[in-house]
Design an enzyme around this catalytic site. Structure first.
Site, mmCIF file in Angstrom:
data_model
loop_
_atom_site.group_PDB
_atom_site.id
_atom_site.type_symbol
_atom_site.label_atom_id
_atom_site.label_comp_id
_atom_site.label_asym_id
_atom_site.label_seq_id
_atom_site.Cartn_x
_atom_site.Cartn_y
_atom_site.Cartn_z
ATOM 1 C CD GLU A 8 -3.100 -0.281 0.052
ATOM 2 O OE1 GLU A 8 -3.093 0.036 -1.154
ATOM 3 O OE2 GLU A 8 -3.765 -1.234 0.493
ATOM 4 C CB ALA A 41 -16.759 0.511 -1.074
ATOM 5 C CG LEU A 86 -14.116 -2.108 -2.711
ATOM 6 C CD1 LEU A 86 -15.381 -2.963 -2.691
ATOM 7 C CD2 LEU A 86 -12.935 -2.910 -2.145
ATOM 8 C CD GLU A 126 -9.048 8.047 -10.328
ATOM 9 O OE1 GLU A 126 -9.234 7.901 -9.132
ATOM 10 O OE2 GLU A 126 -9.044 7.090 -11.135
ATOM 11 C CG ASP A 150 -6.334 2.049 -7.516
ATOM 12 O OD1 ASP A 150 -5.769 1.246 -6.757
ATOM 13 O OD2 ASP A 150 -6.669 3.192 -7.176
ATOM 14 C CE1 TYR A 180 -3.164 7.537 -2.556
ATOM 15 C CE2 TYR A 180 -2.744 9.480 -3.897
ATOM 16 C CZ TYR A 180 -2.663 8.112 -3.716
ATOM 17 O OH TYR A 180 -2.075 7.322 -4.670
HETATM 18 C C1 GLA Z 1 -5.357 4.689 -3.898
HETATM 19 C C2 GLA Z 1 -4.657 5.130 -5.178
HETATM 20 C C3 GLA Z 1 -3.581 4.132 -5.596
HETATM 21 C C4 GLA Z 1 -2.649 3.775 -4.449
HETATM 22 C C5 GLA Z 1 -3.451 3.443 -3.198
HETATM 23 C C6 GLA Z 1 -2.555 3.248 -1.994
HETATM 24 O O1 GLA Z 1 -6.092 3.525 -4.146
HETATM 25 O O2 GLA Z 1 -5.596 5.268 -6.204
HETATM 26 O O3 GLA Z 1 -2.867 4.640 -6.695
HETATM 27 O O4 GLA Z 1 -1.726 4.793 -4.221
HETATM 28 O O5 GLA Z 1 -4.392 4.452 -2.886
HETATM 29 O O6 GLA Z 1 -1.796 2.095 -2.162
#
Ligand code: GLA
Length: 379
Positions: A26, A116, A118, A153, A165, A224
């Site tokens: 992560e 969520a 996901l 995005e 993702d 983030y």
């Molecule tokens: C989000 C971001 C990903 C990644 C995760 C953390 O899902 O979209 O690019 O950085 O957080 O691992």
């Protein structure tokens, strides 16, 4: 939209697009490290039909948005910004772009839930880019579609996410996780066998219901974006392009305690991904569980992106007999995962609900997922 079975210019193409769960690794994708996500058997559907003008119409759950193929950042917001961003990014990449009607559908019971954690946003942008690519006959490879979707995005919606993702949504494979190194050149993806049900286990998703979306958006100064900035600062102080390239000694070379902690997470999480891949190859599920829980502790204590709802879910899951549990995705809300022997899955769900109830929190939604195929044209 009228469906057509012939492959003429007005025929409807349908794409089935999964969300993703990150098993481990992560906050490494933008740091040059590896991640081990998998596409899940929760999907959204994108239906697309070419138009002979430059209009773009999108329908989703009773909402409609209309713009043109010349749409630019700032023109569209809300859910439709992801659609408009995909259209914009596809055009920016130099591809031929005609008007299109798009219908986005999510099965209310077994579909991919929004918000969520996901990656429903990655599913949406990958789905639209895949449909545009298909209609234009461009034939982009999966990784290129993922990169175009990421640009939507990052540069249209304003969420500075990495590429993990989108790669998972594109390259997912049933019964496999996808080892990704998004900042390798070219981005690296490799399937690794991952089939918990085949081993009598359940991979549970616990959707806390805590909205994490504000944390991702740059303009809200969310956590983030802040973590990305801290990691960039730590890398610059160490003279590195990417923080995941740091050796163990690098922690001693940083002065700032916060940056040290962020780096500790990046170093230990990178090692956990390598160890997790080994457990998948060896079928060592109990060790995988230990790694998942260690990842959660690192995200909670060193990277500081967990929250009370995620911590309570993880603790209750472990107490009820899960082999391991952790938050998944960017954090600050969203979902946790738990790896549990199938006979214990119900107890895991019940204890989490019980704990939430005792704290006066809305009960989370818990469901099992399997590793599924990535975005696929089904019609
Ligand atoms: C989000 C971001 C990903 C990644 C995760 C953390 O899902 O979209 O690019 O950085 O957080 O691992």
């Amino acid at each position: 939209m009228t469906e057509s079975t012939h492959d003429g210019p007005t025929s409807v193409r349908r794409w089935q697009v999964p969300g993703r769960v990150n098993l481990v690794g992560e906050h490494l994708d933008y740091n040059g490290g590896p991640s081990l996500p998998f596409a899940i058997d929760r999907f959204l559907t994108v239906k697309a039909r070419a138009r002979d003008d430059d209009a773009v119409n999108a329908w989703s759950g009773g909402r409609k948005a209309s713009f043109t193929t010349s749409v630019a950042p700032g023109d569209v917001d809300g859910w439709a910004a992801y659609v408009a961003g995909a259209v914009w990014a596809f055009g920016q990449a130099g591809h031929r772009l005609g008007g299109v009607d798009l219908v986005l559908e999510v099965d209310p019971k077994a579909g991919l839930p929004e918000g969520a954690g996901l990656s429903s946003s990655a599913a949406l942008t990958v789905g639209v880019v895949s449909a545009l690519d298909d209609l234009a006959g461009t034939g982009l490879d999966g990784t290129t579609r993922a990169v175009v979707a990421q640009r939507a995005e990052n540069d249209f919606v304003g969420a500075p996410t990495g590429l993990m993702d989108q790669l998972a949504v594109v390259h997912g494979r049933a019964g496999h996780a996808v080892l990704t190194r998004p900042l390798a050149d070219p981005p690296h993806t490799e399937p690794a066998p991952f089939d918990p049900p085949g081993a009598g286990l359940s991979l549970l998703v616990i959707d806390t219901g805590v909205d994490h979306s504000h944390a991702v958006h740059a303009e809200t100064g969310g956590g983030y974006a802040q973590r990305r900035e801290e990691c960039g600062r730590a890398a610059a102080e160490l003279g590195l392009e990417h923080l995941a390239d740091a050796g163990l000694d690098a922690v001693l070379r940083l002065q700032d305690e916060t940056l040290k902690a962020r780096l500790r997470h990046v170093i230990t999480e990178t090692a956990r991904v390598t160890a997790a891949v080994r457990t998948l190859r060896d079928g060592d599920w109990s060790q995988l569980g230990t790694i998942l829980t260690a990842s959660h502790e690192s995200l909670r204590d060193d990277f500081e992106v967990s929250c009370a709802e995620l911590d309570v879910a993880v603790e209750a899951a472990l107490e009820a007999g899960a082999l391991g549990a952790r938050m998944t995705g960017g954090g600050f809300g969203g979902s946790a995962i738990a790896l549990a022997p199938q006979p214990k899955a119900a107890a895991v769900r019940e204890l989490i609900e019980h704990r939430y109830d005792a704290l006066g929190w809305t009960p989370p939604t818990t469901f099992a997922v399997r590793a599924a195929d990535g975005a696929t044209r089904t019609h």
